[in-house]
Design a protein around this motif. Structure first.
Motif, PDB file in Angstrom:
ATOM      1  N   SER A 139      -2.860  11.757   4.057  1.00  0.00           N
ATOM      2  CA  SER A 139      -3.952  11.041   4.353  1.00  0.00           C
ATOM      3  C   SER A 139      -3.947   9.653   4.266  1.00  0.00           C
ATOM      4  N   SER A 140      -3.277   9.126   3.465  1.00  0.00           N
ATOM      5  CA  SER A 140      -2.989   7.646   3.025  1.00  0.00           C
ATOM      6  C   SER A 140      -2.190   7.162   4.339  1.00  0.00           C
ATOM      7  N   TYR A 141      -1.206   7.679   4.794  1.00  0.00           N
ATOM      8  CA  TYR A 141      -0.337   7.057   5.872  1.00  0.00           C
ATOM      9  C   TYR A 141      -1.348   7.034   7.016  1.00  0.00           C
ATOM     10  N   ARG A 200       0.874  -1.274  -0.058  1.00  0.00           N
ATOM     11  CA  ARG A 200      -0.058   0.052  -0.094  1.00  0.00           C
ATOM     12  C   ARG A 200       0.931   1.380   0.114  1.00  0.00           C
ATOM     13  N   GLU A 207      -4.864   7.073   7.200  1.00  0.00           N
ATOM     14  CA  GLU A 207      -5.622   5.807   7.107  1.00  0.00           C
ATOM     15  C   GLU A 207      -5.053   4.558   7.149  1.00  0.00           C
ATOM     16  N   THR A 208      -3.884   4.365   6.610  1.00  0.00           N
ATOM     17  CA  THR A 208      -3.270   2.833   6.763  1.00  0.00           C
ATOM     18  C   THR A 208      -2.882   2.500   8.038  1.00  0.00           C
ATOM     19  N   VAL A 248       1.973   4.777   0.982  1.00  0.00           N
ATOM     20  CA  VAL A 248       1.590   5.755   2.070  1.00  0.00           C
ATOM     21  C   VAL A 248       2.217   7.244   1.952  1.00  0.00           C
TER      22      VAL A 248
END
Length: 131
Positions: A7-9, A1, A11-12, A3
């Protein structure tokens, strides 16, 4: 995934805390790439898991040497190595950089999921009256 964004960091990181994470961080066939170094054990309190936790932490990831003071709360957040949340502070939906500090009785972040995740940079001190 990937990151690669804040936001993605976030969320993960939060996904890893769920009952069925999308991937196994302990898998020997799928390595996790990191610049983390091996460190000696940290103080482990009754509710700490390797950090100094004197307040309340819920659904969050705390890295090596993180500190949460008395009456402080940390919710849905990521504290990177050496991050400090002093007594009475409130941290919600935030990422605290390495060696950052949230001073006593200061609030950072929001429970409002339509707002961006709060991000405090490395070595930054957030005091009263700052955003």
């Amino acid at each position: 995934r990937d990151v690669g964004t804040i936001s993605s960091y976030h969320e993960t990181s939060m996904d890893l805390l769920g009952p069925n994470p999308a991937f196994d961080i302990f898998s020997t066939t799928f390595p996790i790439m990191s610049n983390a170094s091996t460190r000696p054990p940290a103080f482990v309190g009754k509710d700490a898991n390797g950090c100094q936790v004197y307040g309340t932490v819920k659904h969050s990831i705390l890295s090596t040497d993180a500190y949460v003071g008395e009456r402080a709360t940390v919710i849905d957040s990521v504290l990177l190595p050496g991050a400090v949340v002093k007594d009475g502070a409130n941290v919600v939906r935030a990422i605290l950089g390495e060696n950052s500090t949230v001073e006593e009785n200061v609030s950072v972040g929001s429970v409002d999921t339509t707002k961006d995740t709060a991000v405090i940079g490395n070595d930054v001190v957030v005091g009263k009256g700052e955003n």
